[in-house]
Design an enzyme around this catalytic site. Structure first.
Site, PDB file in Angstrom:
ATOM      1  N   ASP A  42      38.003  57.053  48.893  1.00 49.97           N
ATOM      2  CA  ASP A  42      37.352  57.070  50.365  1.00 49.97           C
ATOM      3  C   ASP A  42      38.319  55.231  50.302  1.00 49.97           C
ATOM      4  OD1 ASP A  42      35.250  58.371  50.314  1.00 49.97           O
ATOM      5  OD2 ASP A  42      33.903  56.635  49.365  1.00 49.97           O
ATOM      6  N   LYS A  64      36.479  56.908  55.413  1.00 46.83           N
ATOM      7  CA  LYS A  64      35.419  57.122  55.924  1.00 46.83           C
ATOM      8  C   LYS A  64      35.647  55.672  55.569  1.00 46.83           C
ATOM      9  CE  LYS A  64      33.406  60.604  55.918  1.00 46.83           C
ATOM     10  NZ  LYS A  64      31.962  61.544  56.093  1.00 46.83           N
ATOM     11  N   MET A 179      26.382  49.197  56.044  1.00 51.76           N
ATOM     12  CA  MET A 179      26.746  49.487  57.597  1.00 51.76           C
ATOM     13  C   MET A 179      26.108  48.852  58.427  1.00 51.76           C
ATOM     14  SD  MET A 179      27.303  53.240  55.871  1.00 51.76           S
ATOM     15  CE  MET A 179      25.738  54.099  55.222  1.00 51.76           C
TER      16      MET A 179
HETATM   17  C1  LIG Z   1      29.341  54.545  53.370  1.00 51.61           C
HETATM   18  S1  LIG Z   1      28.637  53.145  52.943  1.00 51.61           S
HETATM   19  C2  LIG Z   1      29.188  53.277  50.669  1.00 51.61           C
HETATM   20  C3  LIG Z   1      27.985  52.699  49.610  1.00 51.61           C
HETATM   21  C4  LIG Z   1      28.365  52.603  48.248  1.00 51.61           C
HETATM   22  N1  LIG Z   1      28.056  53.946  47.912  1.00 51.61           N
HETATM   23  C5  LIG Z   1      27.233  51.982  47.679  1.00 51.61           C
HETATM   24  O1  LIG Z   1      26.516  52.010  46.740  1.00 51.61           O
HETATM   25  O2  LIG Z   1      27.779  50.890  47.883  1.00 51.61           O
HETATM   26  C6  LIG Z   1      29.305  51.819  53.488  1.00 51.61           C
HETATM   27  C7  LIG Z   1      28.735  50.705  52.768  1.00 51.61           C
HETATM   28  O3  LIG Z   1      28.942  50.243  51.909  1.00 51.61           O
HETATM   29  C8  LIG Z   1      28.296  48.765  51.288  1.00 51.61           C
HETATM   30  N2  LIG Z   1      29.269  47.780  51.122  1.00 51.61           N
HETATM   31  C9  LIG Z   1      30.322  48.992  50.138  1.00 51.61           C
HETATM   32  N3  LIG Z   1      31.398  48.353  49.290  1.00 51.61           N
HETATM   33  C10 LIG Z   1      31.055  46.622  50.098  1.00 51.61           C
HETATM   34  C11 LIG Z   1      31.329  45.747  49.178  1.00 51.61           C
HETATM   35  N4  LIG Z   1      32.295  45.753  48.424  1.00 51.61           N
HETATM   36  N5  LIG Z   1      30.382  44.614  49.927  1.00 51.61           N
HETATM   37  C12 LIG Z   1      30.258  44.641  50.658  1.00 51.61           C
HETATM   38  N6  LIG Z   1      29.042  45.101  51.123  1.00 51.61           N
HETATM   39  C13 LIG Z   1      30.179  46.650  50.673  1.00 51.61           C
HETATM   40  C14 LIG Z   1      29.103  47.636  53.244  1.00 51.61           C
HETATM   41  O4  LIG Z   1      27.630  48.414  53.849  1.00 51.61           O
HETATM   42  C15 LIG Z   1      29.560  49.466  53.574  1.00 51.61           C
HETATM   43  O5  LIG Z   1      29.573  49.647  55.036  1.00 51.61           O
END
Ligand SMILES: C[S@@+](CC[C@H](N)C(=O)[O-])C[C@H]1O[C@@H](n2cnc3c(N)ncnc32)[C@H](O)[C@@H]1O
Length: 246
Positions: A42, A64, A179
């Protein structure tokens, strides 16, 4: 979970990369990265984590990131299956935990349909990393009986139409919105209309666990304006509930 295969050495492993800090990788994730032939990752996966992969592995970016062009899910499914059929050990590296808003279900189904062995390595999800950074318990016994993870982004790019607003308005719940930076205004309005007080504490975290992490605190009713002003460019989770007030 594995299945028998007509491609003896090829296989796919969906690996959780965690929120960005390499120290939050599991040992199992690290071992998978070090033995991969190909890493399909990703855009959210940090460079520091990719640097830990087998130096001979092909690093292949695959989608993504909000607001940017990304590979279609069907193309990613086909890519990991094709690489595995070539006999490669394919690590499909996903941010956070693959099983949380990670489209893992579709990739697992594609592998199974192609009779390619597939397994999953859990990762630290953004909500857990955010809570750890804040030093709060998402399920503080005085405040939360329930923890709910919600996507703020439907296939159409708006708040999902079928949210259980009574559940969101439960004052004894902690809600983590993934998100959801762009749809937060709508979320807050609907949650308050369902009975959640606008004064309930909310925290938004961008780039949780990374060196460029930023944190904003506000009452739910005000968080939309705070985020509009801050205009974060990185991934953001928004945590809502009285547990955040501790
Ligand atoms: C497609 S989702 C994936 C989530 C991921 N699988 C998880 O368990 O964290 C992407 C969203 O995860 C959140 N996200 C992922 N990494 C992040 C981080 N380091 N800090 C804040 N939000 C994060 C945000 O809301 C972002 O828009």
């Amino acid at each position: 979970m594995t299945s028998s295969s007509s491609f003896p050495s090829g296989r796919v492993c969906l690996v959780g990369a965690g929120p960005g800090d390499p120290d939050l990788l599991t040992l199992k994730a690290l071992k998978a990265l070090q033995s991969a032939d190909a890493v399909v990752h990703d855009m959210l996966v940090s460079a520091a984590i990719l640097a830990l992969a087998n130096p001979h592995a092909a690093l292949i970016p695959a989608g993504k990131r909000a607001g940017q062009p990304s590979a279609r899910q069907e193309e990613i499914n086909a890519l990991i299956v094709t690489l595995a059929r070539q006999g490669k050990y394919v690590v499909r590296l996903k941010s956070g935990d693959p099983g949380i808003f990670g489209r893992a279900g579709e990739e697992i189904a594609a592998c199974r349909a192609a009779n390619v062995p597939v397994s999953v390595v859990a990762g630290v999800t953004a909500a857990s990393a955010a809570a750890a950074s804040l030093g709060v318990s998402l399920t503080h016994r005085d405040h939360a009986r329930r923890l709910q993870f919600l996507t703020g982004h439907s296939r159409e790019g708006v708040l999902p139409a079928d949210i259980d607003w009574a559940g969101i308005a439960d004052p004894h719940a902690t809600t983590v919105l993934y998100m959801g930076a762009r749809t937060l205004g709508d979320f807050a309005q609907r949650a308050m209309a369902a009975g959640l007080p606008g004064a309930v504490p909310a925290v938004a975290i961008e780039n949780a666990s990374r060196p460029d992490q930023r944190v904003w605190r506000a009452a739910l009713a005000d968080m939309r304006h705070v985020l509009e002003h801050a205009a974060p460019q990185g991934p953001v989770v928004v945590l809502v509930g009285y547990a955040l007030g501790e």
